[in-house]
Design a protein around this motif. Structure first.
Motif, PDB file in Angstrom:
ATOM      1  N   ALA A 112       0.724  11.222  -1.258  1.00 15.04           N
ATOM      2  CA  ALA A 112       2.255  10.784  -1.628  1.00 15.04           C
ATOM      3  C   ALA A 112       2.359   9.748  -0.834  1.00 15.04           C
ATOM      4  N   TRP A 113       1.806   9.046   0.278  1.00 11.83           N
ATOM      5  CA  TRP A 113       2.496   8.574   1.521  1.00 11.83           C
ATOM      6  C   TRP A 113       1.850   7.256   0.939  1.00 11.83           C
ATOM      7  N   VAL A 114       0.734   6.900  -0.075  1.00  7.61           N
ATOM      8  CA  VAL A 114       0.281   5.197  -0.368  1.00  7.61           C
ATOM      9  C   VAL A 114       1.134   5.523  -1.548  1.00  7.61           C
ATOM     10  N   ALA A 115       1.328   6.042  -2.355  1.00  4.83           N
ATOM     11  CA  ALA A 115       2.356   5.984  -3.433  1.00  4.83           C
ATOM     12  C   ALA A 115       3.613   5.612  -3.375  1.00  4.83           C
ATOM     13  N   GLN A 116       4.523   5.899  -1.969  1.00  3.88           N
ATOM     14  CA  GLN A 116       5.697   5.590  -1.956  1.00  3.88           C
ATOM     15  C   GLN A 116       5.810   4.148  -1.216  1.00  3.88           C
ATOM     16  N   ALA A 117       4.218   3.620  -0.594  1.00  5.91           N
ATOM     17  CA  ALA A 117       4.479   2.858   0.434  1.00  5.91           C
ATOM     18  C   ALA A 117       4.350   1.378  -0.119  1.00  5.91           C
ATOM     19  N   GLU A 118       5.256   0.657   0.798  1.00  2.00           N
ATOM     20  CA  GLU A 118       5.511  -0.476   0.608  1.00  2.00           C
ATOM     21  C   GLU A 118       3.936  -1.270   1.218  1.00  2.00           C
ATOM     22  N   ASP A 119       3.711  -2.507   1.032  1.00  2.00           N
ATOM     23  CA  ASP A 119       2.777  -3.897   1.246  1.00  2.00           C
ATOM     24  C   ASP A 119       2.449  -3.937   2.792  1.00  2.00           C
ATOM     25  N   GLY A 120       1.672  -3.345   3.117  1.00  2.00           N
ATOM     26  CA  GLY A 120       1.904  -3.836   5.318  1.00  2.00           C
ATOM     27  C   GLY A 120       2.962  -2.434   5.649  1.00  2.00           C
ATOM     28  N   ASP A 121       3.046  -1.186   5.364  1.00  2.00           N
ATOM     29  CA  ASP A 121       3.302   0.023   5.278  1.00  2.00           C
ATOM     30  C   ASP A 121       2.353   0.506   6.856  1.00  2.00           C
ATOM     31  N   ALA A 122       2.368   1.141   7.595  1.00  2.00           N
ATOM     32  CA  ALA A 122       1.217   1.469   8.152  1.00  2.00           C
ATOM     33  C   ALA A 122       1.110   3.492   8.514  1.00  2.00           C
ATOM     34  N   LEU A 123       0.049   3.642   8.589  1.00  2.00           N
ATOM     35  CA  LEU A 123       0.333   5.436   8.686  1.00  2.00           C
ATOM     36  C   LEU A 123      -1.349   6.229   9.507  1.00  2.00           C
ATOM     37  N   ILE A 124      -0.342   6.506  10.633  1.00  2.00           N
ATOM     38  CA  ILE A 124      -1.316   6.709  11.331  1.00  2.00           C
ATOM     39  C   ILE A 124      -2.327   8.450  10.816  1.00  2.00           C
ATOM     40  N   TYR A 125      -3.037   8.156  10.111  1.00  3.24           N
ATOM     41  CA  TYR A 125      -3.371   9.522   9.705  1.00  3.24           C
ATOM     42  C   TYR A 125      -4.506  10.406  10.451  1.00  3.24           C
ATOM     43  N   HIS A 126      -5.157   9.926  12.259  1.00  3.32           N
ATOM     44  CA  HIS A 126      -5.346  11.135  12.458  1.00  3.32           C
ATOM     45  C   HIS A 126      -5.964   9.960  14.062  1.00  3.32           C
TER      46      HIS A 126
END
Length: 123
Positions: free
Chosen positions: A31-45
């Motif tokens: 879901a995050w990948v689908a809405q993220a903009e270029d350069g957005d970062a997610l700490i997933y672990h």
């Protein structure tokens, strides 16, 4: 879920009192990948992913270990599809922040991003 704009050289700050493993699921990552903009970062672990996901050395309960393994696999599938860059940053001894950084969306995507990811997962 921790989301931010990626800035090279910026430290991923650990949050005090949190578990060493993530509480997001693979579907949350998609879901995050689908809405993220270029350069957005997610700490997933946060932790030591290879240890946390391993059946023989992980100290996590089986259900959490399997969830971490599923999340790692989902992140890898997204990277294989060219949707994210996967990076890690050391935040302490034997402790890392694992980040997914959104790449530009494919311009000629005939299918939705979620369909691409789900098709890859089924394969």
């Amino acid at each position: 879920m921790i989301m931010a704009r990626f800035t090279p050289g910026r430290q991923a700050k650990p949050t005090r009192g949190t578990d060493t493993f993530s509480r997001i699921a693979d579907i949350d990552l998609y879901a995050w990948v689908a809405q993220a903009e270029d350069g957005d970062a997610l700490i997933y672990h946060r932790g030591f992913l290879v240890v946390d996901a391993d059946r023989t050395v992980s100290t996590l309960p089986a259900d959490r270990r399997l969830a971490v393994r599923g999340l790692a696999d989902a992140a890898f599938r997204a990277a294989e599809q060219g949707l994210v860059h996967l990076v890690q940053e050391r935040v302490g001894p034997n402790r890392f922040a694992y980040l997914a950084i959104a790449r530009p969306k494919p311009k000629a995507a005939a299918a939705s991003l979620s369909a691409l990811l789900l098709d890859e997962q089924a394969a």
